[in-house]
Structure formats: C-alpha cells, structure tokens
Motif scaffolding. Structure first.
Motif, short mmCIF file in Angstrom:
data_model
loop_
_atom_site.label_atom_id
_atom_site.label_comp_id
_atom_site.label_asym_id
_atom_site.label_seq_id
_atom_site.Cartn_x
_atom_site.Cartn_y
_atom_site.Cartn_z
N ILE A 1 0.83 -1.20 0.00
CA ILE A 1 0.00 0.00 0.00
C ILE A 1 0.87 1.25 0.00
O ILE A 1 0.60 2.22 -0.73
CB ILE A 1 -0.94 0.00 1.22
N VAL A 2 1.93 1.25 0.81
CA VAL A 2 2.83 2.41 0.86
C VAL A 2 3.50 2.64 -0.49
O VAL A 2 3.59 3.77 -0.98
CB VAL A 2 3.89 2.22 1.97
N VAL A 3 3.96 1.56 -1.12
CA VAL A 3 4.56 1.68 -2.45
C VAL A 3 3.55 2.24 -3.45
O VAL A 3 3.87 3.10 -4.28
CB VAL A 3 5.09 0.31 -2.92
N SER A 4 2.32 1.77 -3.36
CA SER A 4 1.28 2.23 -4.28
C SER A 4 1.00 3.72 -4.12
O SER A 4 0.74 4.42 -5.10
CB SER A 4 -0.01 1.44 -4.06
N VAL A 5 1.05 4.21 -2.87
CA VAL A 5 0.85 5.64 -2.63
C VAL A 5 1.91 6.45 -3.38
O VAL A 5 1.61 7.42 -4.08
CB VAL A 5 0.89 5.95 -1.12
N GLY B 1 6.61 9.83 2.98
CA GLY B 1 7.00 8.77 3.92
C GLY B 1 6.91 9.22 5.36
O GLY B 1 6.47 8.47 6.24
N ILE B 2 7.33 10.46 5.64
CA ILE B 2 7.25 11.00 7.01
C ILE B 2 5.79 11.14 7.44
O ILE B 2 5.42 10.80 8.57
CB ILE B 2 7.98 12.35 7.09
N ILE B 3 4.94 11.62 6.53
CA ILE B 3 3.52 11.78 6.86
C ILE B 3 2.88 10.43 7.16
O ILE B 3 2.13 10.27 8.14
CB ILE B 3 2.78 12.47 5.70
N ILE B 4 3.18 9.40 6.35
CA ILE B 4 2.64 8.06 6.60
C ILE B 4 3.10 7.54 7.95
O ILE B 4 2.32 6.93 8.70
CB ILE B 4 3.06 7.10 5.46
N THR B 5 4.35 7.78 8.29
CA THR B 5 4.87 7.33 9.58
C THR B 5 4.14 8.00 10.73
O THR B 5 3.77 7.35 11.72
CB THR B 5 6.37 7.62 9.69
N LEU B 6 3.90 9.30 10.61
CA LEU B 6 3.19 10.04 11.67
C LEU B 6 1.77 9.53 11.84
O LEU B 6 1.22 9.53 12.95
CB LEU B 6 3.18 11.54 11.35
N LEU B 7 1.15 9.08 10.75
CA LEU B 7 -0.22 8.59 10.81
C LEU B 7 -0.31 7.18 11.38
O LEU B 7 -1.29 6.83 12.05
CB LEU B 7 -0.85 8.61 9.41
N HIS C 1 10.59 2.75 11.22
CA HIS C 1 9.49 2.71 10.25
C HIS C 1 9.53 3.92 9.33
O HIS C 1 9.16 3.81 8.16
CB HIS C 1 8.16 2.65 10.99
N MET C 2 9.99 5.06 9.84
CA MET C 2 10.08 6.24 8.98
C MET C 2 11.04 5.98 7.83
O MET C 2 10.72 6.25 6.66
CB MET C 2 10.52 7.47 9.78
N GLY C 3 12.22 5.44 8.13
CA GLY C 3 13.18 5.14 7.07
C GLY C 3 12.63 4.12 6.09
O GLY C 3 12.83 4.24 4.87
N LYS C 4 11.93 3.11 6.62
CA LYS C 4 11.35 2.08 5.75
C LYS C 4 10.28 2.66 4.83
O LYS C 4 10.26 2.40 3.62
CB LYS C 4 10.76 0.98 6.63
N PHE C 5 9.39 3.48 5.40
CA PHE C 5 8.31 4.06 4.59
C PHE C 5 8.84 5.04 3.55
O PHE C 5 8.35 5.09 2.42
CB PHE C 5 7.28 4.73 5.49
N VAL C 6 9.84 5.84 3.93
CA VAL C 6 10.44 6.77 2.96
C VAL C 6 11.04 6.00 1.79
O VAL C 6 10.84 6.35 0.62
CB VAL C 6 11.50 7.65 3.65
#
Length: 252
Positions: A20-24, A47-53, A66-71
């Motif tokens: 889902i994160v990749v798709s975003v 990526g930072i916004i997704i981590t905060l959510l 998780h922030m590094g992973k999502f970014v």
C-alpha cells in the motif's frame, strides 16, 4: 444441541501494508513527476507523513525505523512510476545518471549509451527487487501475530435454552426464568490464562483454571432478582494477541 461461539481475527499483513505504501508513492509520482531525481524530496515528505499517521511516538527507535522504511518504499514507488512513464515516452532523452552514484566513468558511459527504454526497464527491475527484499525482511522480522484460542459452548444440559443477537449485534443466550445457576464450558490452549468478568455479578477478572485438555468449566450463580447479565471472557498468552468473547445471559 450445543450452541458454540468462536471468534475470528483478521490482521493486515506487513506485506500488504508495504505494498500500500509503495502504491501511494507510485500513484502520486505518476501524476506529478517526470524525472527520478524529482521524486526524492516529495517521497521523503510522504513517507514521514505516513509514519506520523501509522506509528506511535512512544518508542523513538521503532518510530524512526518505520520512517526510514516508509520513505524508502515511497521512493521506490516513485521510481516505478517514472520508469513506467519512460516506457511510454520513447523519444525522451534525459540524463539519468545525475542522481546515481556511479563508481567509474566507464559505468557512466555504459548507462548513458543505453536507450531510454532499457534504462527505464533497469530502474523498474531494480525497484521491484528492492521492494521484494524489503517486504521479505520485514515479514521475517515482524511475523503476523496470531490470537490466542478461545472457544465457548452453551450446552442445554447446563441450563441454556437458545441463543440470538441483540440489536447491536451482541450475542444473547437465554435461560429459563426460574434459573439461578448455569454452567459455562469452553476451551483455550496450552499456557493460556482465561479470566471472566461481569459487573452485574460482581466478578472482576477472575481466573478460570484450565484442565489437562485446556478446557474449563465455570459455574454461574444468577440472582433471582436479576433478569439479564453481561459477561466477558478474556484469554491471554505470552507472544499472542488477546482474545475476548462478550455476551448476555437473559431469563425468559
């Protein structure tokens, strides 16, 4: 005829979350950017916004991991989006190695000599491989946590008549109007702890022992002046998610 209650739990697998994160990142950069280097800043912000959510701040190491992973995942999604565009725009002649860290001039010459189509395919392949490796690593380090087993039987021989559901979708089990005692029996699993609570009966987190077959029996004393009671059963076990069953017993 026994009335059996079982509970099921469904959890979002880490693999699906990463997809889902990749798709975003893919969708956003597909609409916005034409160059790989332009995806870096916006992907980092997303990526930072997704981590905060999604990630609580109570554990900073966990949060920044998780922030590094999502970014990284959003950046990979952006690279896939731009690569997809390159495949569709065959006359585009851009310099792709501006953002790459080439180890030698020979590598630069080789990369710049490739056609836009080959460059785009290479970028997409590398991005897909990176996504697969990240998802595999996360799934190994964070396996989907299962819930502890908890089952409950309402045997008519123990005083129960039938069962139904309230308007709110909660389970309700009926007993005869003159019933002052009924017996709950159910099962869990090895090393689990089962507790029962009912404010109507003055019972709070009372542990129910399990036998050698991981079954339990609990005798309920129902006051004559009480027509309906609410009961909660909880099962806990180290390394597994808690499981609970909530229901009503009503006289009829």
């Amino acid at each position: 005829m026994d009335i059996t209650v079982t509970t099921r739990a469904y959890y979002l697998s880490p693999a699906y979350l990463l997809i889902i994160v990749v798709s975003v990142g893919f969708i956003y950069q597909l609409i916005r950017n034409q160059e790989y280097k332009n995806t870096l800043l916006s992907s980092t912000i997303i990526g930072i916004i997704i981590t905060l959510l999604l990630v609580p701040l109570d554990n900073l190491m966990y949060f920044f991991f998780h922030m590094g992973k999502f970014v990284a995942l959003v950046i990979l999604g952006g690279f896939l989006a731009v690569g997809f565009k390159k495949l569709r725009i065959m006359n585009e002649t851009e310099n792709f190695y501006a953002f790459l860290e080439d180890e030698s001039e020979g590598h630069r010459k080789w990369w710049s000599s490739e056609s836009p189509r080959s460059q785009a395919i290479a970028i997409c392949s590398a991005s897909l491989l990176g996504i697969v490796l990240i998802i595999s690593t996360v799934c190994l380090l964070n396996p989907a946590e299962s819930s502890v087993l908890l089952g409950l039987n309402f045997d008519p021989s123990n005083g129960f008549v039938n069962a139904g559901y309230t308007d709110n979708g909660e389970m309700i089990v009926f007993v005869a109007n003159n019933t002052t005692q009924c017996i709950l029996n159910g099962s869990s699993e090895v090393n689990a702890t089962v507790r029962i609570s009912s404010s109507d009966l003055g019972i709070y987190n009372q542990e129910i022992p399990l036998d050698t077959r991981n079954r339990f029996i609990y005798k309920l004393e129902i006051p004559k002046n009480v027509s309906i009671i609410k009961i909660t059963l909880n099962a806990t076990k180290s390394g597994k998610k808690n499981r609970s069953i909530k229901f009503f017993i009503k006289k009829q």
